[in-house]
Design an enzyme around this catalytic site. Structure first.
Site, PDB file in Angstrom:
ATOM      1  N   GLU A  41       0.785  -1.230   0.000  1.00 40.09           N
ATOM      2  CA  GLU A  41       0.000   0.000   0.000  1.00 40.09           C
ATOM      3  C   GLU A  41       0.822   1.287   0.000  1.00 40.09           C
ATOM      4  O   GLU A  41       0.403   2.273  -0.593  1.00 40.09           O
ATOM      5  CB  GLU A  41      -0.932   0.003   1.233  1.00 40.09           C
ATOM      6  CG  GLU A  41      -1.982  -1.083   1.225  1.00 40.09           C
ATOM      7  CD  GLU A  41      -3.013  -0.863   0.127  1.00 40.09           C
ATOM      8  OE1 GLU A  41      -3.402   0.285  -0.121  1.00 40.09           O
ATOM      9  OE2 GLU A  41      -3.411  -1.870  -0.485  1.00 40.09           O
TER      10      GLU A  41
ATOM     11  N   SER B 210     -61.314 -24.211  29.187  1.00 37.32           N
ATOM     12  CA  SER B 210     -61.506 -24.672  30.569  1.00 37.32           C
ATOM     13  C   SER B 210     -60.253 -24.597  31.414  1.00 37.32           C
ATOM     14  O   SER B 210     -60.326 -24.810  32.630  1.00 37.32           O
ATOM     15  CB  SER B 210     -62.037 -26.118  30.565  1.00 37.32           C
ATOM     16  OG  SER B 210     -63.337 -26.157  30.024  1.00 37.32           O
TER      17      SER B 210
END
Length: 887
Positions: free
Chosen positions: A100, A466
Site C-alpha cells: 500500500e 376450561s
C-alpha cells in the site's frame, strides 16, 4: 545590416519570452502553495478532530448458549479486534507497506507519486496494484469519509491526512489503519482477518498469509481468497515479490512464501444445537433494549433453558402434530414434477421426489441424491382428508397415495426406515417454567421456525377454554368456599344465554371438587356469579393474565377471554409453588468476550427463605463443580484440584484466570483463534441472597387447588395421564367452542408446563379434538422425560416461605416503554395489572472494569422507566433489569 537587426530583434524576443515564462513560473510556484494552504485554511474548521479516532470499536458476534453451555444461536457477522502497535508483527507491517505505501515512514501524509496515481484513478478508473492513497489518507477515509471517488472527497482526504500526520505519530497512524481497514468476510482489521481467514492469531501467521491479508484492502471482494483464490494468489505473490525488492525478506523466504498454497482455514462457527425460537427471542429482547449494536458486542448470553429439556419439548410438539395429521388424513402431494431444490427441509421432514410407485411401497430421491424406500407400514395411515371431521377409507395400494414425480415429505424412523409425512397445517406450542423461580425450562413456538417465525408461546393470544376454570375456582376458595362445598350443576339461563355442559347432561348438586375435575360449565358459571366478575378478573390479573383481554361477562368462567401459553404457565406455577407469583425470565447470565460476568439473574423466589438457607452450600458446590470441570479438561487429579481449590473470597481471581487456563491447550496449536477458542468459558457462578416472590394465594388455598387438579388426572378429564404412573402431578384440560383450541395446563412441584394446539387462523380441529386428545399427549411425552429421575413430592400445605399474602410488583409494557411501580408492597385491595415476562438480576459479586474500548451502544431513552437501566450497557456494570420477554 538588415540581417544583424533581425537577429537582435529575435534575441530580444527570446529574452522577453524567457523572462515572461520565468515570471509565470514564479507566479505559479507561489500560487499553488498559496492556493493549497488557502484551501486548507478554508477546510480546516470543518475537518473532524483526530481525538475521535484514537480507538477502534471492538466487534464480535452475539452468542447464545443453553444452560448446559450448548451454543444454540449466533448473530452478527462483523469482527473487529483492536490491537496495539506492539501487537503488530514486523513482517505484517512490511507486507502492508509493500502493498500500500512503501514510503509511509518518509512522507508527511501525502505522496506526490501516489497523488498522481490517485488523480489517474479518478479520471481513468485505473486499477493498478498499489493504489493511489497513502496509508494516512486511507485512515482519513476509513474513519471519516465515504468511499466515493470524487475530486472534492479526495481533496478533503488530502487535508485531513495532513492534519492526522501533524497530530499523531506514525506508529499511531499505522495502528489505526490495521485496526479499521475492511478486509472482507465481515472482518475489520488485521486481527479479525487473521481469525476469519486462517483461524490464527497474528503471531502465528506465515509470511504468505500476511501477504494475502495485505492484498485485501485495495479490493476485498476482488482479491478475496475464498471467492477468488486464483486472483488473490496472484496479488499475494506480487506483494511477496515487493517485500523482497524492498529488502524486507530474503530470497529464501520469498521462494518459500510464493510456493505456499492459499491455505484458507475459514473461521466458521457451528451451532451445537439449533434452537431458533429461543435464540431469536433472546436476540429480539436484547436488540429491543440495547439496539442493533448488541449483535456485535461479543456478549455470550446463557439462558435458563437446558438443551435436553428443549429437545424433549420440540420432539413432543412434533410428535403431537404428526399424530394429529395422521388422525385427519392425507392432503396429497405438495407438487408434481418440480425441481426438488425449490423445497426446503422443515423439522425432520425432508422433501423427496417420487421416482417409482410399487404396489405396497414407493421409491423417492432426496435433495442429496440419496434414494429411499417407503414401505407400506410407513404410509398406510394416509387416508384421504375430506374435512376436519371426515376422512376417507384406508388405501389399498401406494398408487392411491402418491404418483410418479410427486414432491412429498419423508421422515426417518427410529428403526432406520422411512415414513410418509406432510407439513402440518395445525400448530402447537409449549412453555415450561420452574415454579420456584419462574425460569423458562423449555419453550417451543411452533412446528418449525423456518416454516413460521411466529412464536405462539409468547405471541399467540387464544381463548384458554376450561384451563381458566381453576383460576375462577381459586377465587371461590379465597372467598371461603371449600373443595367439598356444594354447587348446583342444574340448567341455568342468563337472558337469552342458555349455557350447557359439553356432554349436555346435568348432575344436580355436586361438590366444588367434582365440578372442577369433571369440568362442569354450569358449576363454573354459578361460582363466578356468586363471587363477582370484578373480583375474579382482579385475581386473574394477579395470576399474570391481561385483564384488558378478559370479558366482563359470565362467559369468563368458560375461558372466553384471551391468554398466551406463557401466561397460563405462569398462572399454574402458582399452584405448584404453594401460592406465590413468580416472574418468568429466560436470560440467566451475560458474559463479555473475555468471559467476565456482566449480568446474573436474581429472580424472586417462591421460597426465598429455603434458597437463602442453602446459599452457602450452593456457592461452595458451584466452586467445587467448576474446579472439577477444570481438572477434567486439564487432566489433573482430584488431589491437585483440592490444593488449588478457591474460596468464595478468591472467586474474583479465579474468574480472571478461568479463560486463560482454558485457552492454554488451544494456544499450543497453530490454529489458536478458531471458533472453539471463542466459546463461553464461564467462571463458577456465585449467588447472592434472594428476595421473596409475592404471595397471591393463601397456602391452604394453593394446596387445595393443587389437590383438586391432581384429581383431574386421577379421575377426571385428564385420566389418560395416569399412564405416567405418577401421583404427584396435576393439571387441567381445555377445549374451546368447535375445538378451535386444545390445551393442557399441568404441573409438578418442580415444573409447570402448558401445551396449546390449534390453527393460526382459528378454525375447528375436528369435533373429537379435545384438550385431552390433542394437547395432553404432548404434555405427557414432555413430562415423562422431565420427571424420569425426579423423586415423588407434592405441594406443601405449610407456608414454607413464612410469607404473607400480598400483591405482586406491577410491571406493565406499554407503547411508551416499561411502567413499573416501586418495590414496596401493594395493598391487598389495589387493582393488579398483568405482569409481562422479564428477566431479573443478581449483581456480579465484584464489578470489574471494562476491557473493550468504546463498545457502548446508545440506550433507547425512556422517561417513564423507574427501574434503572445502565446507560453503558456493554460495560461490565450489570444493568438493573434485563429486557422483558418479547411479545
Amino acid at each position: 545590416m538588415i540581417k544583424n537587426t533581425a537577429t537582435a530583434r529575435l534575441i530580444q524576443f527570446l529574452v522577453g519570452l524567457f523572462i515572461a515564462c520565468l515570471a509565470l513560473a514564479v507566479i505559479l510556484a507561489l500560487a499553488v502553495p498559496i492556493g493549497f494552504y488557502g484551501m486548507a485554511m478554508y477546510l480546516s474548521p470543518t475537518l473532524p478532530s483526530t481525538q475521535e479516532i484514537k480507538t477502534a470499536n471492538f466487534e464480535m458476534p452475539l452468542q447464545i448458549y443453553s444452560r448446559d453451555d450448548k451454543l444454540i444461536g449466533q448473530y452478527g457477522n462483523r469482527l473487529s479486534l483492536p490491537i496495539t502497535f506492539e501487537d503488530i508483527p514486523e513482517d505484517l507491517t512490511h507486507a502492508f507497506l509493500a502493498a500500500e505505501d512503501a514510503s509511509f515512514f518518509q512522507h508527511s501524509g501525502i505522496s506526490i507519486k501516489g497523488l498522481g496515481r490517485a488523480v489517474t484513478e479518478v479520471v481513468t478508473d485505473d486499477d493498478s496494484q498499489t493504489g493511489g492513497s497513502t496509508i494516512t489518507m486511507q485512515v482519513a477515509k476509513n474513519y471519516f469519509l465515504s468511499p466515493e471517488r470524487t475530486l472534492n472527497r479526495k481533496l478533503t482526504e488530502l487535508f485531513l491526512a495532513r492534519k492526522i500526520e501533524d497530530e499523531l505519530s506514525k506508529n499511531d497512524i499505522l495502528t489505526l489503519y490495521v485496526n479499521k481497514i475492511y478486509l472482507g468476510e465481515g472482518a475489520y482489521g488485521v486481527r479479525a482477518a487473521a481469525k476469519k481467514y486462517y483461524s490464527k492469531s497474528l503471531e502465528n501467521l506465515t509470511i504468505a498469509e500476511m501477504a494475502m491479508l495485505a492484498g485485501l484492502p485495495k479490493a476485498p471482494s476482488k482479491y478475496n481468497p475464498v471467492a477468488n483464490p486464483s486472483r488473490a494468489l496472484t496479488r499475494r505473490n506480487w506483494i511477496i515479490g515487493r517485500m523482497h525488492e524492498l529488502g524486507y525478506i530474503s530470497k529464501a523466504q520469498r521462494d518459500e512464501a510464493i510456493s505456499s498454497p492459499v491455505g484458507i482455514n475459514l473461521y466458521q462457527e457451528k451451532l451445537d444445537v439449533n434452537m431458533p425460537y429461543l435464540a431469536e427471542m433472546t436476540r429480539s429482547a436484547l436488540v429491543d433494549r440495547y439496539g442493533d449494536q448488541v449483535m456485535h458486542s461479543g456478549w455470550r448470553v446463557r439462558l435458563t433453558v437446558d438443551s435436553k429439556a428443549q429437545t424433549d419439548a420440540e420432539a413432543a410438539i412434533l410428535t403431537g402434530l404428526v399424530a394429529y395429521e395422521h388422525r385427519h388424513g392425507w392432503r396429497g402431494a405438495e407438487a408434481n414434477d418440480e425441481p426438488l431444490e425449490n423445497f426446503r427441509r422443515y423439522s425432520n421432514m425432508s422433501p423427496a421426489k417420487v421416482t417409482k410407485v410399487n404396489a405396497r411401497s414407493f421409491e423417492a430421491t432426496l435433495a442429496s441424491g440419496e434414494s429411499v424406500t417407503v414401505n407400506w407400514s410407513g404410509m398406510s395411515w394416509a387416508r384421504k382428508y375430506i374435512s376436519a371431521d371426515r376422512i376417507g377409507y384406508y388405501p389399498d395400494n401406494a398408487s392411491q397415495i402418491v404418483s410418479q414425480n410427486d414432491i412429498i415429505r419423508v421422515i426417518p424412523t427410529a428403526n432406520g426406515n422411512w415414513q410418509l409425512g406432510q407439513i402440518p397445517e395445525v400448530q402447537g406450542s409449549l412453555v415450561s417454567l420452574n415454579p420456584e423461580t419462574g425460569a423458562v425450562n423449555a419453550l417451543v413456538g411452533g412446528f418449525d421456525f423456518n416454516h413460521s417465525k411466529f412464536n405462539r408461546a409468547l405471541q399467540g393470544w387464544r381463548q384458554p377454554g376450561s384451563t381458566i376454570k381453576p383460576l375462577v375456582y381459586t377465587a371461590a376458595l379465597e372467598k371461603g368456599y371449600r373443595p367439598d362445598s356444594i354447587v348446583s350443576d342444574r340448567p341455568i339461563q342468563v337472558g337469552d344465554w342458555k349455557p350447557k355442559n359439553s356432554d349436555e347432561r346435568f348432575l344436580g348438586d355436586i361438590t366444588l371438587r367434582r365440578g372442577l375435575y369433571l369440568s362442569r360449565n354450569l358449576v363454573s358459571i354459578r361460582l363466578l356469579q356468586a363471587i363477582g366478575i370484578s373480583d375474579v378478573r382482579n385475581l386473574l390479573g394477579e395470576f399474570g393474565l391481561d385483564k384488558e383481554k378478559l370479558p366482563t361477562t359470565l362467559s369468563l368462567a368458560l375461558g372466553a377471554g384471551q391468554a398466551t401459553p406463557l401466561q397460563m404457565a405462569t398462572a399454574y406455577a402458582t399452584f405448584a409453588n404453594g401460592g406465590h407469583r413468580v416472574q418468568p425470565y429466560f436470560i440467566e447470565q451475560i458474559y463479555n468476550y473475555k468471559n467476565k460476568l456482566l449480568f446474573q439473574a436474581n429472580p424472586r423466589q417462591a421460597c426465598a427463605l429455603c434458597f437463602n438457607e442453602q446459599l452457602e452450600a450452593l456457592n461452595k458446590k458451584s466452586i467445587e463443580d467448576y474446579n472439577q470441570s477444570i481438572a477434567n479438561k486439564d487432566g489433573t487429579t482430584e488431589d491437585s484440584v483440592a490444593e488449588n481449590e478457591v474460596t468464595t473470597e478468591e472467586q474474583d481471581l479465579e474468574n480472571n484466570n478461568a479463560a486463560e487456563q482454558s485457552d492454554k491447550t488451544i494456544d499450543l496449536t497453530i490454529y489458536d483463534a478458531s471458533p472453539q477458542s471463542d466459546r463461553l468459558k464461564a467462571p463458577a457462578v456465585q449467588y447472592v441472597i434472594a428476595k421473596q416472590a409475592p404471595r397471591i394465594l393463601k397456602s391452604r388455598v394453593a394446596f387445595d387447588m393443587a389437590d383438586i387438579l391432581r384429581d383431574v388426572i386421577q379421575r377426571g378429564t385428564a385420566v389418560r395421564a395416569k399412564a405416567l404412573d405418577r401421583d404427584d402431578i396435576g393439571g387441567k384440560t381445555g377445549t374451546t367452542n368447535e375445538a378451535k383450541d386444545a390445551w393442557f395446563a399441568g404441573f409438578h412441584p418442580t415444573n409447570a408446563t402448558v401445551v396449546w394446539m390449534g390453527f393460526d387462523q382459528p378454525a375447528t380441529m375436528g369435533r373429537r379434538e379435545y384438550g385431552g386428545v390433542a394437547a395432553l399427549p404432548v404434555w405427557m411425552d414432555f413430562m415423562k422425560a422431565q420427571l424420569e429421575d425426579t423423586p415423588r413430592q407434592w405441594v406443601s400445605i405449610n407456608n414454607r416461605a413464612k410469607s404473607e399474602k400480598q400483591k405482586q410488583k406491577i410491571i406493565e409494557m406499554t407503547d411508551e416503554g416499561i411502567v413499573a411501580n416501586d418495590d414496596e408492597d401493594i395493598e391487598d385491595n389495589s387493582s393488579a395489572k398483568p405482569v409481562r415476562t422479564q428477566t431479573q438480576q443478581r449483581r456480579s459479586p465484584i464489578a470489574e472494569p471494562a476491557e473493550e474500548p468504546n463498545t457502548s451502544p446508545t440506550v433507547r431513552p425512556n422517561s417513564e422507566r423507574n427501574d434503572s437501566v445502565a446507560q453503558n450497557p456493554l460495560s461490565v456494570t450489570p444493568a438493573e433489569r434485563m429486557p422483558p420477554m418479547p411479545e
